[in-house]
Structure formats: structure tokens, C-alpha cells
Design a protein around this motif. Structure first.
Motif, PDB file in Angstrom:
ATOM      1  N   UNK A 162       0.815  -1.215   0.000  1.00 19.49           N
ATOM      2  CA  UNK A 162       0.000   0.000   0.000  1.00 19.49           C
ATOM      3  C   UNK A 162       0.850   1.268   0.000  1.00 19.49           C
ATOM      4  N   UNK A 163       1.856   1.285   0.846  1.00 15.07           N
ATOM      5  CA  UNK A 163       2.657   2.499   1.003  1.00 15.07           C
ATOM      6  C   UNK A 163       3.949   2.353   0.207  1.00 15.07           C
ATOM      7  N   UNK A 164       3.824   2.340  -1.087  1.00 18.79           N
ATOM      8  CA  UNK A 164       4.983   2.234  -1.972  1.00 18.79           C
ATOM      9  C   UNK A 164       5.794   3.528  -1.923  1.00 18.79           C
ATOM     10  N   UNK A 165       7.074   3.464  -2.309  1.00 17.48           N
ATOM     11  CA  UNK A 165       7.879   4.694  -2.326  1.00 17.48           C
ATOM     12  C   UNK A 165       7.245   5.797  -3.173  1.00 17.48           C
ATOM     13  N   UNK A 166       6.653   5.415  -4.299  1.00 18.16           N
ATOM     14  CA  UNK A 166       6.037   6.413  -5.185  1.00 18.16           C
ATOM     15  C   UNK A 166       4.830   7.073  -4.502  1.00 18.16           C
ATOM     16  N   UNK A 167       4.033   6.251  -3.816  1.00 19.55           N
ATOM     17  CA  UNK A 167       2.841   6.777  -3.146  1.00 19.55           C
ATOM     18  C   UNK A 167       3.236   7.710  -2.006  1.00 19.55           C
ATOM     19  N   UNK A 168       4.248   7.310  -1.222  1.00 19.28           N
ATOM     20  CA  UNK A 168       4.666   8.130  -0.088  1.00 19.28           C
ATOM     21  C   UNK A 168       5.302   9.437  -0.547  1.00 19.28           C
ATOM     22  N   UNK A 169       6.013   9.372  -1.675  1.00 22.34           N
ATOM     23  CA  UNK A 169       6.578  10.613  -2.213  1.00 22.34           C
ATOM     24  C   UNK A 169       5.468  11.553  -2.666  1.00 22.34           C
ATOM     25  N   UNK A 208       5.474  11.923   2.435  1.00 27.26           N
ATOM     26  CA  UNK A 208       5.722  11.143   3.647  1.00 27.26           C
ATOM     27  C   UNK A 208       6.973  10.267   3.527  1.00 27.26           C
ATOM     28  N   UNK A 209       7.786  10.534   2.522  1.00 31.29           N
ATOM     29  CA  UNK A 209       8.989   9.722   2.298  1.00 31.29           C
ATOM     30  C   UNK A 209       9.922   9.749   3.500  1.00 31.29           C
ATOM     31  N   UNK A 210      10.146  10.929   4.073  1.00 32.89           N
ATOM     32  CA  UNK A 210      11.069  11.047   5.207  1.00 32.89           C
ATOM     33  C   UNK A 210      10.566  10.263   6.413  1.00 32.89           C
ATOM     34  N   UNK A 211       9.262  10.272   6.623  1.00 36.57           N
ATOM     35  CA  UNK A 211       8.689   9.524   7.740  1.00 36.57           C
ATOM     36  C   UNK A 211       8.976   8.036   7.591  1.00 36.57           C
ATOM     37  N   UNK A 212       8.732   7.487   6.418  1.00 37.00           N
ATOM     38  CA  UNK A 212       8.942   6.058   6.203  1.00 37.00           C
ATOM     39  C   UNK A 212      10.418   5.700   6.322  1.00 37.00           C
ATOM     40  N   UNK A 213      11.289   6.572   5.852  1.00 38.58           N
ATOM     41  CA  UNK A 213      12.723   6.311   5.983  1.00 38.58           C
ATOM     42  C   UNK A 213      13.140   6.241   7.453  1.00 38.58           C
ATOM     43  N   UNK A 214      12.552   7.101   8.281  1.00 42.34           N
ATOM     44  CA  UNK A 214      12.850   7.065   9.712  1.00 42.34           C
ATOM     45  C   UNK A 214      12.353   5.759  10.320  1.00 42.34           C
ATOM     46  N   UNK A 215      11.112   5.405  10.014  1.00 41.98           N
ATOM     47  CA  UNK A 215      10.522   4.181  10.562  1.00 41.98           C
ATOM     48  C   UNK A 215      11.352   2.953  10.168  1.00 41.98           C
ATOM     49  N   UNK A 216      11.925   2.975   8.979  1.00 40.90           N
ATOM     50  CA  UNK A 216      12.684   1.832   8.496  1.00 40.90           C
ATOM     51  C   UNK A 216      14.140   1.829   8.948  1.00 40.90           C
ATOM     52  N   UNK A 217      14.560   2.895   9.651  1.00 43.43           N
ATOM     53  CA  UNK A 217      15.965   2.978  10.052  1.00 43.43           C
ATOM     54  C   UNK A 217      16.178   2.927  11.560  1.00 43.43           C
ATOM     55  N   UNK A 218      15.115   2.613  12.313  1.00 42.68           N
ATOM     56  CA  UNK A 218      15.255   2.470  13.764  1.00 42.68           C
ATOM     57  C   UNK A 218      14.910   1.041  14.152  1.00 42.68           C
ATOM     58  N   UNK A 219      15.476   0.545  15.259  1.00 40.34           N
ATOM     59  CA  UNK A 219      15.130  -0.807  15.709  1.00 40.34           C
ATOM     60  C   UNK A 219      13.713  -0.840  16.269  1.00 40.34           C
ATOM     61  N   UNK A 220      12.968  -1.929  16.037  1.00 45.09           N
ATOM     62  CA  UNK A 220      11.596  -2.014  16.563  1.00 45.09           C
ATOM     63  C   UNK A 220      11.587  -2.227  18.073  1.00 45.09           C
ATOM     64  N   UNK A 221      10.650  -1.585  18.724  1.00 43.97           N
ATOM     65  CA  UNK A 221      10.485  -1.714  20.174  1.00 43.97           C
ATOM     66  C   UNK A 221       9.230  -2.525  20.456  1.00 43.97           C
ATOM     67  N   UNK A 222       9.290  -3.379  21.458  1.00 48.44           N
ATOM     68  CA  UNK A 222       8.164  -4.264  21.755  1.00 48.44           C
ATOM     69  C   UNK A 222       7.314  -3.703  22.893  1.00 48.44           C
ATOM     70  N   UNK A 223       6.011  -3.923  22.823  1.00 45.17           N
ATOM     71  CA  UNK A 223       5.070  -3.288  23.745  1.00 45.17           C
ATOM     72  C   UNK A 223       5.212  -3.639  25.216  1.00 45.17           C
ATOM     73  N   UNK A 224       5.747  -4.791  25.628  1.00 48.66           N
ATOM     74  CA  UNK A 224       5.851  -5.034  27.069  1.00 48.66           C
ATOM     75  C   UNK A 224       6.595  -3.951  27.835  1.00 48.66           C
ATOM     76  N   UNK A 225       7.418  -3.175  27.127  1.00 49.10           N
ATOM     77  CA  UNK A 225       8.156  -2.098  27.791  1.00 49.10           C
ATOM     78  C   UNK A 225       7.308  -0.854  28.009  1.00 49.10           C
ATOM     79  N   UNK A 226       6.166  -0.771  27.345  1.00 47.90           N
ATOM     80  CA  UNK A 226       5.386   0.467  27.333  1.00 47.90           C
ATOM     81  C   UNK A 226       4.288   0.409  28.398  1.00 47.90           C
ATOM     82  N   UNK A 227       4.232   1.370  29.331  1.00 47.28           N
ATOM     83  CA  UNK A 227       3.193   1.373  30.376  1.00 47.28           C
ATOM     84  C   UNK A 227       1.789   1.375  29.795  1.00 47.28           C
TER      85      UNK A 227
END
Length: 308
Positions: free
Chosen positions: A262-269, A273-292
Motif C-alpha cells: 500500500x505504502x509504496x515509495x512512489x505513493x509516499x513521495x 511522507x517519504x522522510x517519515x517512512x525512511x525514519x521508521x525503516x531505520x530504527x530498531x523495533x520496540x516491543x510493547x511489554x516495555x510500554x506502560x
């Protein structure tokens, strides 16, 4: 304006638990500071008009504020402006879209606030969004010493706020922090709010990712027209950004089966929203048990101790 870079986020993720707890403590301090300001305002200002754009976390902030005040022994009545929408067949011509303040039954809302402050019982409507009508009413008991928190996107709009200004404290809630990418591009708060809503609306409202992206453009236009011009009515501003949240958003977006389709590079551009997706794809995923369970982030990824 606060800016955080990706390197700082990635380094902090070396100790996920400490990172999350530190961010949550920062937000707790913001809520406690707001509560102190409300109490310092005294009996003449027992209304809290809390607003923020869609995806800002204002509902959780209102609930956290109520909880904090109640722990201090304060009686709190919490109202959602969304329940005071006019039925579709009663809306004036000025109510051209759902973002318009003319969709709100202002007299009913202000009347309920007044009755609660006078210690009376009020009939609080609930709005049925499926039928576009008032679905019914629930009783709420007021108190002459209570604080009424009314939250919604138009609570600082003069159509509402001017009727309660002398007795109200305005609070504006929104992510304000910018994220600096490795390419020195800036991810703005409105882009982050889209990411929050992508997950929430997919999981709880059955919206496709593209529906949410395209709806966000209308919501953002409503924010510019109806919400941002009245931020000056707020004496308290709360940045609802949590430094770790892009890591948990990365996890949940990645778990959506057709995310990449759905969120292809062309669509996000196309939708900036290209910068947002690049950020999301460049950070390690965090798991919910850590979140209050009372975290703002839970409003969007699920598992909250609050009912929305």
C-alpha cells in the motif's frame, strides 16, 4: 521547537527499558505541571479546555490529567466534545465537513459544563457515528468543587472558548518535536501523527493505510483552518512526542501485512511522507511489554488501560 536526531534515538535503544521509562517520566512531569497550574488557578477557573489536532494524544492526556487530580482528592468530570456533535440533519450550512466547529452543539456542551460546576446532575449525550445521530444519554453528577475537563479539537475555538473563557484554563496538546534524519531532512509533527493514525485506524476502525493517508490531508487542512489559529488561547502547551515512539511505530507498521504494497515509495513521495517512512525503516523495533498501560502510545498501538 525541539529537535532530536536518529543517532540519539538509536543509541538510547541500547537500553530499551531505561529509554522508555525515561520518556514516560518526562511526560508524567508535564501532566503533573499542568495539574499544578490548574489547581493554582483557584475556584474561579475550574474548567479545563483541552485541545489538539487528530492524533495528538489529547484523549489520553485528559485521562492522565483526571487521574492525577483525582489522586490529589479532586472531583473531576471529564467530557468529550465528540459526543456533542449535532445530528447530521440538524447541522447548519456552515458545517461543511467533520473538521468544522459548526458541527458541535455548543449550547448543549456549555450547558452541561455549567450544570456540573453547579453541583447538578447533567445528561451527557453520546454520539453514534455510524448513524450520524445522538445515540442516547448518560447521567453525570457534578460537584460545586469539581474540575470539569472538556477535551476536543475545537475547545479553544472562540465559538466555544469565548463562552467559558473567564472560568477556563486552555491546554494545547500535540507532538511538537521534530526528528532529524540521517540525510538532514526533518520529519514534522503532522507526519508523525499520520503514523500514529495509520496503526490505530487500521487496527480499530478498519481503514486501509491509503484511506488514512488521504483522510489525513483533509484533517490537516482542518487543523490549519480551525485549530492552529487559536493555540494562543492555551496557557499550557504539552508536547506529546515520546522519543522512543518511532521505534514502536516501526514495529507495528511492519506487522501490517500489506504495508509495503500500500505504502509504496512512489505513493509516499506523492503524499510527502517519504522522510517519515525512511525514519521508521531505520530504527530498531520496540516491543510493547516495555510500554506502560497508561502511555499515550497505547492510544494508537493498543493495550491501554483506558477505554476510548
Amino acid at each position: 521547537m525541539r529537535i532530536i536526531d536518529l543517532e540519539t534515538i538509536n543509541q538510547a535503544m541500547d537500553n530499551e527499558t531505561q529509554f522508555v521509562l525515561r520518556c514516560e517520566e518526562v511526560f508524567h512531569d508535564k501532566v503533573s505541571s499542568a495539574a499544578a497550574a490548574i489547581l493554582s488557578a483557584g475556584r474561579d477557573r475550574r474548567i479545563v479546555a483541552l485541545t489538539g489536532p487528530s492524533g495528538s494524544g489529547k484523549t489520553t492526556t485528559a485521562m492522565r490529567l483526571r487521574e492525577y487530580l483525582e489522586n490529589l482528592g479532586v472531583k473531576v468530570c471529564l467530557l468529550s466534545m465528540d459526543n456533542f456533535f449535532l445530528p447530521l440533519d440538524q447541522r447548519p450550512p456552515e458545517a461543511t465537513d467533520w473538521e468544522s466547529p459548526y458541527c458541535v452543539n455548543v449550547e448543549q456542551l456549555v450547558g452541561c459544563i455549567g450544570r456540573l460546576l453547579d453541583g447538578e446532575e447533567a445528561d451527557i449525550p453520546w454520539y453514534d457515528f455510524k448513524t450520524g445521530t445522538t445515540g442516547g444519554y448518560n447521567k453525570m453528577q457534578g460537584n460545586r468543587d469539581c474540575v470539569v475537563i472538556a477535551e476536543g479539537i475545537h475547545m479553544l475555538n472562540p465559538l466555544i472558548f469565548d463562552k467559558i473563557r473567564g472560568a477556563a484554563t486552555g491546554i494545547y496538546v500535540a507532538p511538537r518535536t521534530r526528528i532529524l534524519t540521517d540525510k538532514d531532512r526533518v520529519v514534522r509533527p503532522e507526519q508523525l501523527r499520520v503514523a500514529r493514525r495509520l496503526i490505530r485506524d487500521y487496527n480499530t476502525r478498519g481503514h486501509s493505510l491509503r484511506e488514512t493517508v488521504e483522510r489525513a490531508e483533509s484533517v490537516n487542512a482542518g487543523e490549519v483552518n480551525y485549530i492552529q489559529p487559536y493555540k494562543g488561547n492555551a496557557s499550557i502547551h504539552i508536547d506529546s512526542f515520546h522519543d522512543y515512539e518511532v521505534c514502536i511505530l516501526a514495529k507495528y507498521l511492519g506487522n501490517i501485512p500489506d504495508f509495503q504494497q500500500q505504502l509504496t515509495p512512489e505513493y509516499m513521495e506523492e503524499h510527502k511522507l517519504t522522510d517519515l517512512i525512511e525514519v521508521v525503516q531505520s530504527v530498531p523495533p520496540l516491543h510493547t511489554p516495555y510500554v506502560p498501560l497508561n502511555s499515550i502510545i497505547r492510544e494508537f498501538v493498543g493495550g491501554s488501560c483506558y477505554q476510548y
